[in-house]
Write an enzyme that holds these catalytic residues in place. Structure first.
Site, PDB file in Angstrom:
ATOM      1  CG  HIS A 166      33.528  14.299 -47.101  1.00 30.26           C
ATOM      2  ND1 HIS A 166      33.596  15.797 -47.062  1.00 30.26           N
ATOM      3  CD2 HIS A 166      33.153  13.984 -48.105  1.00 30.26           C
ATOM      4  CE1 HIS A 166      32.946  16.256 -48.013  1.00 30.26           C
ATOM      5  NE2 HIS A 166      32.545  15.145 -48.845  1.00 30.26           N
ATOM      6  CB  SER A 287      57.341   6.562 -26.403  1.00 33.87           C
ATOM      7  OG  SER A 287      56.937   6.977 -25.068  1.00 33.87           O
ATOM      8  CE  LYS A 293      52.808   6.551 -28.392  1.00 34.62           C
ATOM      9  NZ  LYS A 293      51.985   7.017 -29.055  1.00 34.62           N
ATOM     10  CD  GLU A 300      54.590  11.362 -35.689  1.00 31.72           C
ATOM     11  OE1 GLU A 300      53.728  12.119 -34.928  1.00 31.72           O
ATOM     12  OE2 GLU A 300      55.231  10.335 -35.358  1.00 31.72           O
TER      13      GLU A 300
END
Ligand code: ARG
Length: 469
Positions: A166, A287, A293, A300
């Site tokens: 979980h 970024s 970043k 991804e």
């Protein structure tokens, strides 16, 4: 012939004999597949060479005719390789482009190549040859990725991290064990791929349009020349079903699903909240607005590409559904999804195979995270059971201890013996051995367990299996 001006003479089409007006310009483009199926040019030529050789062997072509055809096809192959082939939309597909070019180059003998076959068995042969090549490339890349995973797993056999259920810290595991879980998923993908390959690797050539041909062809011979295991059994089925392509897409969808799961974990682990892994800069991008970043773009994107592969599987299933026997033009729609599924699978495997050996685990962070969240609570329960407490009662006792520790803002291992004994007097000094993370993982010492020595043994088995491929 330009895209928008179809030939004014219908007889210019290879099938133009029975037609009295030219194809509508839009219909010509709408029905053409050459813009994409030229990817199978090499396979088309390979199939034609085998077909022509067989025709010569059975006496349908003379040896001289065969030599001319073979030389012409080889010259065309070189032309295509060099990017000099004049592809024409008006010639519809890769098959008719190459055949027309052959006749252009070698004269009327070229017109004999199509004896005893149809584009229907020709295209089915080309797709199978093309897919077989892609399967072999994908299998090699999958094996490269798995090799890297097993190496990393072995190096990290002792590295402790939290195991989750979980997405909550559950029990400590080793990082090596976690990586071997990925490897198992990929093992099954490999098995599926090899199983799919068996059914791809049969020759439909000779099925002709749908019913077979009246020439004395030797289907076993063309199958052999093309490296197929055997000819397919039934001509109607041979030219119509694309289940082998669907199976491949099902393989690819599962592979991408597995890679998407690993990607998701990498994305989580590289976040500053988890901070378990360092992904080298070359797999990340920045970024344009936030200078701090470093984004895990590669995982991804692999995660995102799962969507298109799942889509291709559904596209092919839907394409095949309710098609009456035998060939229908619908099947021309099989190629783009299949090509893209194969390209995507190969690219994603390559990305992972390059990335995995470069992953840098941050061991202290992993260990610290495993120490939080009462991940050795089950070990305490098992300890109580070994001291004669029934498991349900042990569960209750540990629950109370955890609740007490939370109130004290401490982990179980940080409680004193006295504090622990409030909940059960069978607890002794030896309890602290089971409350350590090292003790917890080492105790799971059986096949498939997370104990470091089991992980090392599993790595050895996995490596042997990879070597035996
Ligand atoms: N371009 C066609 C395809 O991809 C080749 C087979 C065409 N056969 C036919 N009878 N129209 O399926």
């Amino acid at each position: 012939m330009s895209k928008d001006n179809p030939s004014s003479n219908p007889a210019a089409k290879l099938w133009g004999g029975r037609f009295s007006e030219a194809t509508d310009a839009f219909v010509e483009r709408f029905t053409a597949s050459v813009t994409f199926d030229q990817r199978m040019a090499r396979e088309d030529i390979e199939g034609s060479l085998a077909h022509a050789q067989m025709l010569a062997e059975v006496g349908v072509l003379t040896n001289e005719e065969y030599s001319k055809i073979a030389a012409g096809l080889k010259a065309i192959a070189a032309e295509i390789e060099a990017g000099e082939f004049p592809w024409e939309v008006g010639l519809e597909d890769v098959h008719m482009n190459i055949e027309a070019r052959l006749t252009e180059r070698i004269g009327d003998t070229g017109k004999k190549l199509h004896t005893g076959r149809s584009r229907n068995d020709q295209v089915a042969t080309d797709i199978r040859l093309w897919l077989r090549n892609r399967i072999d490339l994908i299998a090699a890349e999958l094996t490269r990725l798995q090799g890297g995973l097993v190496d990393l797993a072995e190096r990290e056999a002792d590295t402790i991290m939290p195991g989750f259920t979980h997405l909550q810290s559950a029990q400590p595991v080793t990082f090596g064990h976690h990586l071997l879980a990925w490897n198992e998923m990929l093992n099954r993908d490999y098995e599926r791929l090899m199983d799919c390959r068996k059914r791809v690797n049969r020759s439909p050539l000779g099925a002709a349009a749908l019913a077979g041909t009246t020439y004395p062809i030797n289907r076993a011979r063309t199958a052999e020349l093309l490296g197929f295991e055997a000819p397919t059994e039934n001509s109607l089925d041979s030219v119509s079903d694309r289940d082998f392509a669907i199976e491949f897409c099902a393989f690819a969808a599962l592979l991408l699903t597995h890679l998407s799961r690993a990607s998701e974990e990498l994305v989580l682990w590289t976040s500053s909240q988890f901070d378990f892994i360092d992904l080298p800069d070359r797999f990340c991008t920045g970024s344009s607005i936030m200078p701090q970043k470093k984004n895990p773009d590669v995982p991804e994107l692999v995660r995102g590409k799962t969507g298109r592969v799942n889509g291709h599987l559904i596209a092919l299933l839907t394409l095949m559904k309710s098609q009456p026997l035998a060939y229908n033009k619908d099947n021309q729609e099989d190629k783009e999804p299949l090509y893209d599924a194969a390209d995507t699978a190969l690219d994603c495997l390559r990305a992972f195979a390059d990335m995995v050996p470069a992953l840098k685990p941050k061991k202290e962070n992993m260990l610290a995270a495993a120490a939080k969240g009462f991940s050795t609570a089950t070990d305490l329960a098992d300890y109580l059971v070994r001291k004669g407490v029934a498991f349900r009662d042990a569960h209750e006792i540990v629950g109370q201890s955890v609740s007490f520790a939370i109130a004290q803002n401490k982990d179980l291992a940080e409680l004193s013996l006295e504090q622990l004994r409030q909940f059960s007097n069978v607890i002794g000094e030896d309890v602290f051995e089971v409350l350590t993370l090292e003790g917890s993982v080492a105790a799971r010492d059986h096949i498939g367990g997370t104990a470091p020595n089991q992980v090392r043994a599993a790595c050895a088995r996995a490596r042997k299996a990879l070597e035996a491929r």
